[in-house]
Write a protein that holds these residues in place. Structure first.
Motif, mmCIF file in Angstrom:
data_model
loop_
_atom_site.group_PDB
_atom_site.id
_atom_site.type_symbol
_atom_site.label_atom_id
_atom_site.label_comp_id
_atom_site.label_asym_id
_atom_site.label_seq_id
_atom_site.Cartn_x
_atom_site.Cartn_y
_atom_site.Cartn_z
ATOM 1 N N GLU A 30 0.838 -1.214 0.000
ATOM 2 C CA GLU A 30 0.000 0.000 0.000
ATOM 3 C C GLU A 30 0.870 1.261 0.000
ATOM 4 O OE1 GLU A 30 -2.400 -0.698 3.436
ATOM 5 O OE2 GLU A 30 -3.868 -1.945 2.356
ATOM 6 N N GLN A 31 1.988 1.202 0.729
ATOM 7 C CA GLN A 31 2.925 2.332 0.750
ATOM 8 C C GLN A 31 3.519 2.544 -0.639
ATOM 9 O OE1 GLN A 31 6.112 1.972 3.687
ATOM 10 N NE2 GLN A 31 7.425 3.286 2.455
ATOM 11 N N MET A 32 3.884 1.463 -1.288
ATOM 12 C CA MET A 32 4.440 1.522 -2.641
ATOM 13 C C MET A 32 3.448 2.144 -3.605
ATOM 14 S SD MET A 32 5.761 -1.721 -4.903
ATOM 15 C CE MET A 32 6.429 -1.509 -6.558
ATOM 16 N N GLU A 33 2.204 1.717 -3.491
ATOM 17 C CA GLU A 33 1.152 2.245 -4.376
ATOM 18 C C GLU A 33 0.938 3.733 -4.123
ATOM 19 O OE1 GLU A 33 -3.131 0.558 -6.001
ATOM 20 O OE2 GLU A 33 -2.634 0.312 -3.895
ATOM 21 N N ALA A 34 0.982 4.129 -2.846
ATOM 22 C CA ALA A 34 0.757 5.529 -2.480
ATOM 23 C C ALA A 34 1.867 6.449 -2.980
ATOM 24 C CB ALA A 34 0.620 5.651 -0.961
ATOM 25 N N THR A 35 3.112 5.923 -3.048
ATOM 26 C CA THR A 35 4.225 6.757 -3.507
ATOM 27 C C THR A 35 4.215 6.962 -5.016
ATOM 28 O OG1 THR A 35 5.676 4.829 -3.727
ATOM 29 C CG2 THR A 35 5.708 6.000 -1.611
#
Length: 534
Positions: free
Chosen positions: A378-383
């Motif tokens: 989810e962090q990867m997607e958000a960045t």
């Protein structure tokens, strides 16, 4: 006074040509922050939308490796000439934005612009790396229609593409249809043979090449070394090295990296580490590809001592910060069981890339830390970092190991619908495993039957494991029979199927299976452990 520091806040350079020159300077020197300020100034002054300036800004962002920013500027250009399309398509293909590269090409095609020879290699590269055989063949038709088939660079790209698809015969036909083959085209075909485990064909072509008066170069010899190393023919590799020296060429970093890669590929991991030491004694310094290739040897041996030594070398040599090296180190620490070291290394990474994120998600997934894997995804997607097929393999593995059935199914659909990534065999294997662990065996079997490609060992193996755990002997026998057909030389599959027949009382089938195993002289490989501790 330094003109770079004053232009964004003044109008001392009103000339469009001067602005264009300044943008070029920023791109050439990779002055990203300075260029961003200049871009902001050009936007506020209304100059940024001028075709010439916008084209220069696209090139600036490409030079700085900011492909998404380049695409935004490109999309806002009021008028785009063919050179802009060449830059944008090429930049996407070179930087791994393969879907975007093909999308931009389709957009260009939709505007009725004539196909340019400089665009073709980039589109073929994107098709190759996406394994998009259909689009690649459409491009081949367009090449023939535009009479580009005599362009050696395009022909080399076609050979490379078909070789990557595993269609060596098509690559050979493209090669033979060219009236005059040069060194580049010969090297492409030699590499194609080598990369498809046809090293003898590659060597024969080198002989033909010499007869036609073309002298092999270091790329030719390295392709042969890679080919014979990959199939594990160490004797032939030694012969090639001798021939190479007689031809006046010395081994370089690529030569040794190919040898190490072949040894690792054939599970000769101790020899791979020895080859690395020999390379150093020859006065050659490993590059990022060498380190990335070698680290899996430590992973397979589960010998973190060697891994830490290589990590130390990469720190001293300045290679640690390279994205692929950092990811290989994460993978090595994770597979050797040192999850804390992997986490520290990941958090110390200043610029996290798709590859870095993927390695860490895999690391969490393989250690049962599914919640952490999902959180990182989810962090990867958000960045805004690009998600690829490996990202989804990693997160689907995490969902499978963590029993997150609903989330896994949702992500499998999102991969296709939101990100346009076509499922590969590994994705299907993950979802079959996911459904199987949840006891949804019929649903898993129906998915296998609906697959657009032939299921492999991992897909059927996932179903078989789930069926045995949940006591579904009917589906277990179907899966086991498919495994025996796919891997007839593996006695383990035959013995397992024999056991399943016995459980169902099918003694005639048990006798037939045991006779088959005896006739083929199949034997079980004894277990062993390579795990070392520090």
């Amino acid at each position: 006074m330094n003109r770079f520091s004053i232009i964004p806040c003044s109008l001392r350079l009103p000339s469009i040509g001067s602005y264009a020159e300044l943008i070029e300077s920023n791109g050439r020197d990779r002055l990203f922050c300075q260029g961003k300020k200049l871009h902001a100034h050009l936007v506020t002054s209304g100059i940024a939308r001028l075709t010439r300036i916008a084209a220069k800004l696209v090139c600036f962002y490409v030079e700085c490796g900011k492909i998404i920013d380049a695409k935004k500027v490109f999309d806002e250009m009021p008028k785009r000439d063919i050179s802009g399309w060449v830059v944008m398509i090429g930049a996407c293909a070179r930087n791994g934005y393969y879907h975007e590269s093909l999308d931009v090409f389709r957009e260009m095609n939709g505007e009725g612009l004539k196909l340019d020879a400089f665009i073709v290699p980039s589109v073929l590269k994107a098709s190759r790396d996406l394994l998009d055989q259909e689009f690649g063949k459409i491009m081949h038709c367009m090449v023939l229609k535009c009479s580009f088939e005599s362009d050696a660079f395009i022909v080399s790209s076609l050979i490379d593409m078909y070789s990557k698809f595993g269609e060596v015969e098509n690559a050979r036909k493209v090669f033979r249809d060219l009236s005059e083959q040069d060194l580049v085209v010969f090297n492409a075909m030699i590499s194609g043979y080598a990369n498809n485990s046809q090293a003898d064909e590659a060597l024969n072509l080198v002989r033909d090449m010499k007869l036609s008066g073309i002298k092999p170069d270091i790329i030719t010899w390295n392709a042969l070394i890679a080919g014979f190393s990959h199939i594990g023919d160490e004797v032939k590799v030694s012969e090639i090295l001798e021939m190479m020296c007689l031809d006046g060429h010395k081994t370089d970093v690529v030569s040794w990296t190919s040898i190490i890669s072949g040894l690792v590929h054939n599970f000769q991991n101790a020899k791979a580490l020895d080859a690395f030491k020999q390379m150093l004694t020859h006065g050659l310094y490993p590059n990022s590809a060498t380190i990335t290739t070698l680290l899996p040897a430590c992973t397979t041996l589960a010998n973190v001592k060697h891994g830490k030594e290589i990590h130390g070398y990469s720190v001293v040599s300045g290679l640690e910060d390279h994205g692929f090296v950092r990811s290989a180190l994460l993978d090595m620490y994770g597979k050797c069981g040192f999850i804390s070291e992997a986490m520290i290394l990941f958090h110390k990474t200043p610029k996290k890339t798709t590859v870095t994120f993927n390695s860490m998600i895999f690391c969490y997934a393989n250690h049962g830390l599914s919640d952490k894997a999902v959180e990182l995804f989810e962090q990867m997607e958000a960045t805004g970092e690009r998600l690829d097929h490996l990202t989804f393999t990693a997160i689907l593995t995490a969902c499978s190991h963590g029993g997150l059935t609903d989330l896994g199914q949702k992500l499998f659909l999102m991969m296709q619908n939101k990100y346009g990534i076509e499922p590969r065999l590994e994705h299907y294997a993950c979802v079959v495993d996911l459904l199987g662990r949840a006891g949804k065996l019929v649903e898993a079997y129906e998915m296998i039957k609906a697959m657009p490609m032939e299921p492999d060992l991992f897909v059927w193996g996932a179903l078989l494991g789930a069926c045995r755990n949940h006591g579904n002997m009917e589906l277990a026998m179907i899966a086991a029979e498919r495994l025996v057909k796919l891997e007839p030389e593996n006695s383990g599959n035959g013995l397992l199927l024999s056991s399943l027949y016995a459980n169902t009382g099918s003694w005639g089938s048990v006798v037939r299976m045991k006779k088959m195993i005896k006739k083929k002289k199949l034997s079980r490989v004894p277990g062993s452990s390579w795990v070392n501790t520090v």
